[in-house]
Scaffold this motif. Structure first.
Motif, PDB file in Angstrom:
ATOM      1  N   TYR A 174      33.478  33.034 -22.758  1.00 37.16           N
ATOM      2  CA  TYR A 174      34.512  33.558 -21.959  1.00 37.16           C
ATOM      3  C   TYR A 174      33.818  33.388 -20.550  1.00 37.16           C
ATOM      4  N   LEU A 175      34.438  32.416 -19.699  1.00 33.06           N
ATOM      5  CA  LEU A 175      34.094  32.009 -18.293  1.00 33.06           C
ATOM      6  C   LEU A 175      34.426  33.205 -17.445  1.00 33.06           C
ATOM      7  N   CYS A 176      33.887  33.830 -16.401  1.00 36.13           N
ATOM      8  CA  CYS A 176      34.385  34.524 -15.317  1.00 36.13           C
ATOM      9  C   CYS A 176      34.291  33.481 -14.049  1.00 36.13           C
ATOM     10  N   VAL A 177      35.456  33.293 -13.204  1.00 36.07           N
ATOM     11  CA  VAL A 177      35.336  32.491 -12.098  1.00 36.07           C
ATOM     12  C   VAL A 177      35.705  33.212 -10.959  1.00 36.07           C
ATOM     13  N   ASP A 178      35.262  32.707  -9.713  1.00 36.03           N
ATOM     14  CA  ASP A 178      36.079  32.744  -8.634  1.00 36.03           C
ATOM     15  C   ASP A 178      37.059  31.684  -8.375  1.00 36.03           C
ATOM     16  N   GLY A 179      38.277  32.308  -8.805  1.00 36.08           N
ATOM     17  CA  GLY A 179      39.704  31.302  -8.810  1.00 36.08           C
ATOM     18  C   GLY A 179      39.936  30.879  -9.994  1.00 36.08           C
ATOM     19  N   ALA A 180      40.753  31.752 -11.027  1.00 38.17           N
ATOM     20  CA  ALA A 180      40.725  31.278 -12.091  1.00 38.17           C
ATOM     21  C   ALA A 180      42.103  30.384 -12.265  1.00 38.17           C
ATOM     22  N   ASP A 181      42.915  30.567 -11.467  1.00 39.67           N
ATOM     23  CA  ASP A 181      44.152  29.541 -11.167  1.00 39.67           C
ATOM     24  C   ASP A 181      43.556  28.207 -10.856  1.00 39.67           C
ATOM     25  N   ALA A 182      42.606  28.017  -9.888  1.00 41.24           N
ATOM     26  CA  ALA A 182      42.027  26.761  -9.434  1.00 41.24           C
ATOM     27  C   ALA A 182      41.304  26.228 -10.785  1.00 41.24           C
ATOM     28  N   ALA A 183      40.474  26.964 -11.268  1.00 47.89           N
ATOM     29  CA  ALA A 183      39.455  26.693 -12.581  1.00 47.89           C
ATOM     30  C   ALA A 183      40.455  26.070 -13.579  1.00 47.89           C
ATOM     31  N   ILE A 184      41.589  26.645 -14.109  1.00 51.57           N
ATOM     32  CA  ILE A 184      42.428  26.065 -15.109  1.00 51.57           C
ATOM     33  C   ILE A 184      42.932  24.635 -14.663  1.00 51.57           C
ATOM     34  N   SER A 185      43.346  24.789 -13.233  1.00 50.45           N
ATOM     35  CA  SER A 185      43.831  23.445 -12.861  1.00 50.45           C
ATOM     36  C   SER A 185      42.548  22.349 -12.937  1.00 50.45           C
ATOM     37  N   PHE A 186      41.242  22.639 -12.580  1.00 47.78           N
ATOM     38  CA  PHE A 186      40.274  21.859 -12.714  1.00 47.78           C
ATOM     39  C   PHE A 186      39.739  21.470 -14.215  1.00 47.78           C
ATOM     40  N   TYR A 187      40.185  22.442 -15.079  1.00 51.58           N
ATOM     41  CA  TYR A 187      39.573  22.121 -16.457  1.00 51.58           C
ATOM     42  C   TYR A 187      40.873  21.136 -17.281  1.00 51.58           C
ATOM     43  N   HIS A 226      43.079  37.743 -17.823  1.00 48.81           N
ATOM     44  CA  HIS A 226      42.576  36.992 -19.227  1.00 48.81           C
ATOM     45  C   HIS A 226      43.429  35.642 -19.212  1.00 48.81           C
ATOM     46  N   ALA A 227      42.832  34.682 -19.392  1.00 47.94           N
ATOM     47  CA  ALA A 227      43.511  33.415 -19.951  1.00 47.94           C
ATOM     48  C   ALA A 227      42.844  32.486 -21.174  1.00 47.94           C
ATOM     49  N   ARG A 228      43.691  31.774 -21.764  1.00 50.57           N
ATOM     50  CA  ARG A 228      43.078  31.108 -22.858  1.00 50.57           C
ATOM     51  C   ARG A 228      43.613  29.713 -22.663  1.00 50.57           C
ATOM     52  N   ILE A 229      42.609  28.771 -22.704  1.00 49.55           N
ATOM     53  CA  ILE A 229      43.058  27.381 -22.648  1.00 49.55           C
ATOM     54  C   ILE A 229      42.345  26.597 -23.956  1.00 49.55           C
ATOM     55  N   THR A 230      42.569  25.479 -24.191  1.00 47.28           N
ATOM     56  CA  THR A 230      41.985  24.661 -25.437  1.00 47.28           C
ATOM     57  C   THR A 230      41.581  23.503 -24.941  1.00 47.28           C
ATOM     58  N   LEU A 235      39.015  32.637 -20.059  1.00 45.21           N
ATOM     59  CA  LEU A 235      38.403  32.702 -18.658  1.00 45.21           C
ATOM     60  C   LEU A 235      39.273  33.790 -17.908  1.00 45.21           C
ATOM     61  N   ALA A 236      38.530  34.256 -16.841  1.00 42.50           N
ATOM     62  CA  ALA A 236      39.158  35.259 -16.165  1.00 42.50           C
ATOM     63  C   ALA A 236      38.642  35.282 -14.805  1.00 42.50           C
ATOM     64  N   ASP A 237      39.531  35.949 -13.672  1.00 45.50           N
ATOM     65  CA  ASP A 237      38.902  35.945 -12.461  1.00 45.50           C
ATOM     66  C   ASP A 237      37.935  36.801 -12.459  1.00 45.50           C
ATOM     67  N   GLU A 238      36.953  36.993 -11.160  1.00 49.59           N
ATOM     68  CA  GLU A 238      35.878  38.006 -11.062  1.00 49.59           C
ATOM     69  C   GLU A 238      36.592  39.504 -10.737  1.00 49.59           C
ATOM     70  N   HIS A 239      36.180  40.373 -11.617  1.00 51.53           N
ATOM     71  CA  HIS A 239      36.341  41.669 -11.290  1.00 51.53           C
ATOM     72  C   HIS A 239      35.238  42.380 -10.950  1.00 51.53           C
ATOM     73  N   PRO A 240      34.422  42.144  -9.928  1.00 55.67           N
ATOM     74  CA  PRO A 240      33.348  42.961  -9.583  1.00 55.67           C
ATOM     75  C   PRO A 240      33.219  44.775  -9.813  1.00 55.67           C
ATOM     76  N   GLU A 241      34.593  45.446  -9.683  1.00 54.95           N
ATOM     77  CA  GLU A 241      34.406  46.557  -9.639  1.00 54.95           C
ATOM     78  C   GLU A 241      34.238  46.922 -11.464  1.00 54.95           C
ATOM     79  N   LEU A 242      34.232  46.034 -12.185  1.00 56.27           N
ATOM     80  CA  LEU A 242      33.994  46.017 -13.691  1.00 56.27           C
ATOM     81  C   LEU A 242      32.679  45.437 -13.908  1.00 56.27           C
TER      82      LEU A 242
END
Length: 149
Positions: A11-24, A45-49, A57-64
């Motif tokens: 389960y990856l945490c990233v700064d920019g999930a939309d861009a990460a999904i595009s990269f992957y 939350h997102a699920r890729i294969t 993967l998900a965007d960063e949520h520093p408050e959590l």
């Protein structure tokens, strides 16, 4: 929504999930299966294969307390992706924006592997099997460098 249950998933945490999904997608041929976007626009939350394996993967949520590797100062975890052609996937990842750490090379254990960092700070080993190596042969190949049990 996905109905099956996966026993162990990174389960990856990233700064920019939309861009990460595009990269992957570009780098590893990922398929997006599911995405939950919050009212604030962040992906909760997102699920890729990737090569048949689920990755969450998900965007960063520093408050959590959820921060990606760049915000955390690096990552102690490496992901190993086994593919049919490590050289081609490694090059695709570089073209998509990854940074090479170690080039793809043959290793004594029968794998051809290279290491890279994705643009979000996660470390990936890209590997292909090039030979079947018995335990006895592996011990000969590594000599006194390691004790293999």
């Amino acid at each position: 929504m996905t109905a099956e249950v996966d026993t162990l998933v990174c389960y990856l945490c990233v700064d920019g999930a939309d861009a990460a999904i595009s990269f992957y997608r570009r780098a590893f041929g990922a398929v997006e299966d599911e995405r939950w976007t919050g009212e604030d626009g962040r992906v909760g939350h997102a699920r890729i294969t990737v090569e048949g394996a689920p990755v969450y993967l998900a965007d960063e949520h520093p408050e959590l307390g959820l921060r990606g590797p760049r915000a955390a100062g690096g990552t102690p975890v490496s992901l190993m992706l086994t593919v049919a052609d490590a050289d081609a996937v490694f090059e695709a990842a570089l073209a998509a924006g990854a940074t090479a750490e170690r080039p793809v090379a043959d290793h004594p254990y029968g794998m051809r592997t290279g290491w890279l960092r994705d643009p979000f700070g996660h470390r990936w080993g890209i590997s292909s099997r090039v030979a079947e190596v018995s335990g006895e042969e592996l011990r000969k190949r590594v000599g006194d460098s390691y004790t293999i049990t």
